[in-house]
Design a protein around this motif. Structure first.
Motif, PDB file in Angstrom:
ATOM      1  N   GLN A   1      12.855  41.059 -21.237  1.00 44.95           N
ATOM      2  CA  GLN A   1      14.221  41.611 -20.957  1.00 44.95           C
ATOM      3  C   GLN A   1      14.296  43.241 -21.559  1.00 44.95           C
ATOM      4  O   GLN A   1      13.722  43.170 -22.338  1.00 44.95           O
TER       5      GLN A   1
ATOM      6  N   GLY B   1      21.028  50.401 -18.983  1.00 44.37           N
ATOM      7  CA  GLY B   1      21.982  50.292 -17.883  1.00 44.37           C
ATOM      8  C   GLY B   1      22.758  51.618 -17.449  1.00 44.37           C
ATOM      9  O   GLY B   1      23.132  51.515 -16.447  1.00 44.37           O
ATOM     10  N   THR B   2      23.237  52.189 -18.465  1.00 41.21           N
ATOM     11  CA  THR B   2      23.923  53.395 -18.330  1.00 41.21           C
ATOM     12  C   THR B   2      22.683  54.513 -17.601  1.00 41.21           C
ATOM     13  O   THR B   2      23.301  55.386 -16.681  1.00 41.21           O
TER      14      THR B   2
ATOM     15  N   VAL C   1      13.149  52.967 -16.134  1.00 37.49           N
ATOM     16  CA  VAL C   1      13.855  52.471 -15.158  1.00 37.49           C
ATOM     17  C   VAL C   1      12.659  52.414 -14.061  1.00 37.49           C
ATOM     18  O   VAL C   1      11.641  52.711 -14.056  1.00 37.49           O
TER      19      VAL C   1
ATOM     20  N   ASP D   1      22.750  53.139 -14.026  1.00 43.52           N
ATOM     21  CA  ASP D   1      23.851  53.286 -13.222  1.00 43.52           C
ATOM     22  C   ASP D   1      24.374  54.583 -13.049  1.00 43.52           C
ATOM     23  O   ASP D   1      25.067  54.827 -12.098  1.00 43.52           O
TER      24      ASP D   1
ATOM     25  N   GLY E   1      18.523  45.905 -25.270  1.00 45.95           N
ATOM     26  CA  GLY E   1      20.004  46.442 -25.413  1.00 45.95           C
ATOM     27  C   GLY E   1      20.167  47.636 -26.463  1.00 45.95           C
ATOM     28  O   GLY E   1      19.467  47.702 -27.244  1.00 45.95           O
TER      29      GLY E   1
ATOM     30  N   ASP F   1      20.682  53.472 -23.812  1.00 42.98           N
ATOM     31  CA  ASP F   1      21.330  52.358 -22.768  1.00 42.98           C
ATOM     32  C   ASP F   1      20.606  52.407 -21.466  1.00 42.98           C
ATOM     33  O   ASP F   1      21.166  53.293 -20.796  1.00 42.98           O
TER      34      ASP F   1
ATOM     35  N   ILE G   1      16.743  50.222 -11.325  1.00 45.45           N
ATOM     36  CA  ILE G   1      17.051  48.999 -12.133  1.00 45.45           C
ATOM     37  C   ILE G   1      16.330  49.356 -13.572  1.00 45.45           C
ATOM     38  O   ILE G   1      15.251  49.846 -13.529  1.00 45.45           O
ATOM     39  N   PRO G   2      16.850  48.998 -14.580  1.00 44.64           N
ATOM     40  CA  PRO G   2      16.446  49.055 -15.959  1.00 44.64           C
ATOM     41  C   PRO G   2      15.084  48.170 -16.044  1.00 44.64           C
ATOM     42  O   PRO G   2      14.651  47.388 -15.480  1.00 44.64           O
TER      43      PRO G   2
END
Length: 538
Positions: free
Chosen positions: A351, A321-322, A507, A325, A354, A319, A333-334
């Motif tokens: 993209q 995003g995890t 990232v 963040d 996910g 993940d 940023i991913p």
């Protein structure tokens, strides 16, 4: 004010692409202090806390950021990047021209430049600096020269035409050529120092001599690299008397030493450190978007990662995003692909994958691993600008892959041996990252994913990904001067890479350094270069 070089008329076709710029005023700053005349006397010592020791001080053989820190201050290049961008401007060369067929590049050198050893920086020295990398029969062709293969293999020969004229002959047109000449690997070295060290146990890598604003005093392995101001620098004496790169692998120790005033600057900051240091008395934090990518390389030559289904399963287990963040605390940023968003040619239609554990397990079952498998993840022990906490990231990846049945053993390794072993392809998975050298997509895609860069022992493609389709696109893009067509070639290449999942982009991290308030004139550069000519520490 910078004017156009008088010999640039033949370069009209490439002006917009290569940002051909002219000869600056003689007092134009070479370092991070901006324009204006350099001071005639220095003051003070600046001590920089680094996360690892340099691997080498030979610019032609360096591949890691810790080595480049001192190298960028010991040496000059023919052209250099402007402050805040990857546009080029004159440095040791004051003007240049390119032939209509784009195969012959002619450079006129600045007069009166000397190396730290007092010998002249003339056309013969420039030719020596490149020919020792190009020619395997050169008496000083001693090194891997990884960057030469990646960025300068189109060079057929480099010749001195008199004292101040240097001519490069290329075998085919190569769009990034001028920008590549500003890279640290194209630094101009002293031939006299190579001759002086002949037959001695120490090599140029330990006792380098350049024309830069600082010269080497000593390199205490594992402790510090000590530089001092070069009084004879052509751009004016540096503001600092001494510049020290001190090796302190532990992040917490570097932060505490900065807060106590025993260090003047540090990088490789943990995300949590950024908030703490921003609130620390006498400390300031400088942040800029990073032209970098952290990634998980999967060795495509080793089972089970020779199966695209297994590689995609690894990507779907994470993940991003995890990661951005939590592990980077919102300071990254991913990544959707290897190329950072600010690089021309970045594919804005892709993209980040996910997290989809169910799909990951199904792919593993299709690949013949319904119960998963065991593997190893190699990680560096020191922080990197793109990966400030490799140990924590390794534990996250280990836990995420465990959830889909992949049992991971984390293998931490010291930086110098880490680089050597992953270049040989001895890993199954490894963390790696890249900081852009020249602002060109070629510098990411060709260097890190072209099949030509998978020679064991000298690889820069740590995924050992060998795609003929991608290779043809990347080679075509290197010779395509039409910007729209070139972007289309890179777009298609990125789509194929996304399909093949040779590695997992993680990232794009911010560039961050923390400085004592007594330090002034320092600016971060998009390439990550640390340039100290105009920096003061008072």
């Amino acid at each position: 004010m910078i004017s156009a070089p008088p010999r640039a008329s033949t370069a009209i076709l490439v002006l917009s692409l290569l940002a051909l710029s002219g000869c600056p005023d003689a007092a134009h700053q070479a370092g991070s202090g901006g324009g204006g005349a350099a001071p005639t006397s220095g003051k003070g010592t600046l001590t920089w806390g680094s996360g690892a020791d340099p691997v080498t001080l030979d610019p032609a053989d360096a591949t890691d950021g810790e080595s480049v820190k001192p190298i960028a201050n010991l040496f000059d290049t023919l052209v250099r990047y402007k402050e805040g961008s990857t546009e080029v401007e004159p440095c040791l060369a004051t003007e240049w021209s390119v032939s209509e067929d784009r195969l012959t590049w002619t450079f006129e050198l600045r007069e009166g430049v000397e190396f730290h050893d007092g010998t002249p920086c003339d056309a013969a020295a420039v030719a020596f600096s490149f020919e020792r990398q190009r020619d395997p029969n050169h008496p000083f062709h001693q090194g891997e020269f990884v960057y030469w293969h990646d960025q300068f293999s189109v060079v057929q020969k480099v010749e001195a035409k008199g004292e101040r004229t240097v001519v490069f002959t290329l075998e085919r047109p190569f769009v990034p050529f001028l920008a590549n000449l500003a890279m640290f690997t194209a630094s101009i070295v002293s031939p006299a120092q190579f001759e002086a060290l002949k037959g001695q146990p120490e090599s140029f890598a330990a006792r380098p001599v350049g024309t830069g604003p600082f010269k080497l005093v000593e390199w205490r392995r594992g402790e510090a690299v000590v530089l001092e101001a070069f009084d004879g620098y052509w751009g004016g004496r540096p503001s600092l008397d001494r510049l020290v790169f001190r090796t302190i692998p532990d992040n917490t120790s570097r932060v505490k030493l900065l807060q106590k005033g025993e260090l003047d600057a540090i990088d490789g900051l943990n995300p949590a450190d950024v908030t703490e240091l921003a609130q620390s008395p006498g400390v300031k934090v400088v942040r800029e978007p990073g032209m970098n990518t952290a990634y998980l390389a999967l060795n495509n030559l080793e089972a089970p990662f020779d199966d695209v289904r297994v590689r995609e399963a690894v990507a779907l287990a994470l993940d991003l995003g995890t990661v951005a963040d939590k592990l980077y605390e919102g300071l990254a940023i991913p990544a959707a692909n290897l190329v950072p968003p600010m690089i021309p040619g970045w594919h804005d239609g892709l993209q980040p994958r996910g997290q989809d554990r169910e799909r990951a397990r199904a792919l593993l079952a299709e690949a013949g691993h319904p119960e998963g498998f065991e593997t190893r993840l190699w990680t560096m022990t020191n922080p990197r600008p793109y990966m400030p906490q490799p140990d924590k990231l390794a534990q996250y990846v280990k836990g995420a892959l465990q959830q889909v049945g992949i049992k991971v053993t984390v293998v931490p390794k010291e930086w110098a041996s880490y680089l050597q072993e992953v270049q040989k392809g001895e890993h199954e998975m490894c963390f790696m990252g890249w900081i852009g050298d020249n602002g060109d997509a070629d510098n990411f895609l060709y260097v890190l994913l072209d099949k030509e860069n998978t020679t064991p022992g000298a690889a820069s493609n740590y995924s050992f990904y060998r795609s003929d389709e991608v290779h043809e696109l990347l080679v075509a893009a290197r010779a395509e001067f039409d910007l729209a067509k070139r972007a289309g070639l890179y777009r298609k290449a990125q789509e194929l890479i996304h399909r093949d999942v040779p590695m997992v982009p993680l990232v794009h991290n911010e560039n961050k350094v923390a400085l004592r308030e007594r330090v002034s004139g320092f600016r971060l550069h998009p390439t990550g270069l640390l340039r100290f000519h105009g920096v003061k520490a008072e």
